[in-house]
Design a protein around this motif. Structure first.
Motif, PDB file in Angstrom:
ATOM      1  N   LEU A 262      -1.992   4.439 -11.163  1.00  0.00           N
ATOM      2  CA  LEU A 262      -1.733   3.513  -9.514  1.00  0.00           C
ATOM      3  C   LEU A 262      -2.657   2.255  -9.774  1.00  0.00           C
ATOM      4  CD1 LEU A 262      -0.352   4.304  -6.513  1.00  0.00           C
ATOM      5  CD2 LEU A 262      -2.306   5.135  -6.469  1.00  0.00           C
ATOM      6  N   TYR A 263      -2.429   1.114  -9.134  1.00  0.00           N
ATOM      7  CA  TYR A 263      -3.308   0.177  -8.630  1.00  0.00           C
ATOM      8  C   TYR A 263      -4.163   0.286  -7.631  1.00  0.00           C
ATOM      9  CZ  TYR A 263      -0.892  -2.148 -12.790  1.00  0.00           C
ATOM     10  OH  TYR A 263      -0.790  -2.575 -14.127  1.00  0.00           O
ATOM     11  N   LYS A 264      -5.402  -0.011  -7.405  1.00  0.00           N
ATOM     12  CA  LYS A 264      -6.289  -0.540  -6.499  1.00  0.00           C
ATOM     13  C   LYS A 264      -4.981  -0.911  -5.443  1.00  0.00           C
ATOM     14  CE  LYS A 264     -10.543  -2.354  -5.561  1.00  0.00           C
ATOM     15  NZ  LYS A 264     -10.260  -4.038  -5.156  1.00  0.00           N
ATOM     16  N   SER A 265      -4.522  -2.206  -5.416  1.00  0.00           N
ATOM     17  CA  SER A 265      -4.027  -2.925  -4.251  1.00  0.00           C
ATOM     18  C   SER A 265      -2.490  -1.625  -3.541  1.00  0.00           C
ATOM     19  CB  SER A 265      -3.432  -4.000  -5.571  1.00  0.00           C
ATOM     20  OG  SER A 265      -2.491  -3.567  -6.137  1.00  0.00           O
ATOM     21  N   ASN A 266      -3.073  -0.257  -4.193  1.00  0.00           N
ATOM     22  CA  ASN A 266      -1.521   0.321  -3.840  1.00  0.00           C
ATOM     23  C   ASN A 266      -2.219   1.612  -3.060  1.00  0.00           C
ATOM     24  OD1 ASN A 266       0.542   0.164  -6.321  1.00  0.00           O
ATOM     25  ND2 ASN A 266       0.682  -1.433  -4.580  1.00  0.00           N
ATOM     26  N   LEU A 267      -3.338   1.450  -2.449  1.00  0.00           N
ATOM     27  CA  LEU A 267      -4.790   2.438  -1.772  1.00  0.00           C
ATOM     28  C   LEU A 267      -5.228   0.929  -0.610  1.00  0.00           C
ATOM     29  CD1 LEU A 267      -6.414   4.128  -4.592  1.00  0.00           C
ATOM     30  CD2 LEU A 267      -5.075   5.171  -3.156  1.00  0.00           C
TER      31      LEU A 267
ATOM     32  N   VAL B 273       0.775  -1.107   0.298  1.00  0.00           N
ATOM     33  CA  VAL B 273      -0.073  -0.088  -0.418  1.00  0.00           C
ATOM     34  C   VAL B 273       0.607   1.281  -0.246  1.00  0.00           C
ATOM     35  CG1 VAL B 273      -1.441   1.389   1.399  1.00  0.00           C
ATOM     36  CG2 VAL B 273      -2.134  -0.974   0.849  1.00  0.00           C
ATOM     37  N   VAL B 274       0.733   2.462  -0.859  1.00  0.00           N
ATOM     38  CA  VAL B 274       1.709   3.577  -1.265  1.00  0.00           C
ATOM     39  C   VAL B 274       0.531   4.491  -0.371  1.00  0.00           C
ATOM     40  CG1 VAL B 274       2.561   5.071  -3.027  1.00  0.00           C
ATOM     41  CG2 VAL B 274       2.556   2.418  -3.135  1.00  0.00           C
ATOM     42  N   ILE B 275      -0.583   4.565  -0.488  1.00  0.00           N
ATOM     43  CA  ILE B 275      -0.937   5.411  -0.204  1.00  0.00           C
ATOM     44  C   ILE B 275      -2.474   5.135   0.998  1.00  0.00           C
ATOM     45  CG2 ILE B 275      -3.531   7.680  -0.613  1.00  0.00           C
ATOM     46  CD1 ILE B 275      -1.475   7.872  -3.192  1.00  0.00           C
ATOM     47  N   LYS B 276      -2.015   5.228   2.726  1.00  0.00           N
ATOM     48  CA  LYS B 276      -3.020   5.630   2.969  1.00  0.00           C
ATOM     49  C   LYS B 276      -3.876   6.237   3.838  1.00  0.00           C
ATOM     50  CE  LYS B 276       0.067   1.872   4.940  1.00  0.00           C
ATOM     51  NZ  LYS B 276       1.353   1.481   5.427  1.00  0.00           N
TER      52      LYS B 276
ATOM     53  N   GLU C 173      -7.779   0.207   1.890  1.00  0.00           N
ATOM     54  CA  GLU C 173      -9.544   0.373   1.554  1.00  0.00           C
ATOM     55  C   GLU C 173     -10.399   1.123   2.410  1.00  0.00           C
ATOM     56  OE1 GLU C 173     -11.799  -1.743  -1.279  1.00  0.00           O
ATOM     57  OE2 GLU C 173      -9.957  -2.297  -0.605  1.00  0.00           O
ATOM     58  N   ASP C 174      -9.773   2.027   2.848  1.00  0.00           N
ATOM     59  CA  ASP C 174     -10.455   3.421   3.497  1.00  0.00           C
ATOM     60  C   ASP C 174     -11.129   4.173   1.865  1.00  0.00           C
ATOM     61  OD1 ASP C 174     -10.455   2.061   5.732  1.00  0.00           O
ATOM     62  OD2 ASP C 174      -9.057   3.732   6.388  1.00  0.00           O
ATOM     63  N   PHE C 175      -9.807   4.077   0.723  1.00  0.00           N
ATOM     64  CA  PHE C 175      -9.929   4.810   0.458  1.00  0.00           C
ATOM     65  C   PHE C 175     -11.898   4.824  -0.959  1.00  0.00           C
ATOM     66  CE2 PHE C 175      -9.721   6.382  -4.523  1.00  0.00           C
ATOM     67  CZ  PHE C 175      -9.003   7.081  -4.476  1.00  0.00           C
ATOM     68  N   PHE C 176     -11.835   3.788  -0.469  1.00  0.00           N
ATOM     69  CA  PHE C 176     -13.156   3.457  -1.075  1.00  0.00           C
ATOM     70  C   PHE C 176     -14.219   3.373  -0.003  1.00  0.00           C
ATOM     71  CE2 PHE C 176      -9.683   1.673  -3.151  1.00  0.00           C
ATOM     72  CZ  PHE C 176      -9.720   2.006  -5.112  1.00  0.00           C
TER      73      PHE C 176
END
Length: 122
Positions: A47-52, A21-24, A54-57
């Protein structure tokens, strides 16, 4: 984290590759934007979804809105690659649909679609 640049007809897109995860939080998104700008001088990111996180969504956290607003302020365009079919939230589906109608943010199913969308916007 690796940054690969895809160039087409004078358009440069940075593809972020990472196994984690790149963006928390918002600051991580700003740091990523600054790193990409400094290292490869790109203002379009894949950016791949897996790098964000889950709170982003989870739109109620306001993380997606806060991050995307920062990217708008700095003129950065973003495509997020992933499978969004597992989300039941109507508001998230609407958010993804509306984003894909614009020229700033894209939620797509493949890296190729991300590159096509970002290279098409100037």
């Amino acid at each position: 984290m690796q940054i690969q640049v895809d160039q087409q007809d004078g358009s440069n897109v940075a593809i972020i590759r990472s196994n984690e995860v790149v963006i928390k939080e918002v600051q991580d998104a700003l740091d990523l934007m600054a790193t990409v700008s400094y290292e490869v001088d790109c203002h379009k990111l894949v950016l791949y979804k897996s790098n964000l996180t889950e709170d982003f969504f989870e739109l109620r956290t306001k993380l997606a809105g806060d991050i995307l607003q920062k990217y708008v302020n700095y003129g950065v365009k973003l495509a997020i690659v992933g499978d969004y079919s597992g989300y039941d939230s109507k508001s998230l589906r609407d958010f993804i649909y509306e984003s894909n109608q614009g020229k700033q943010f894209f939620f797509v199913s493949s890296e190729q679609k991300a590159l096509e969308a970002l290279h098409a916007v100037r």
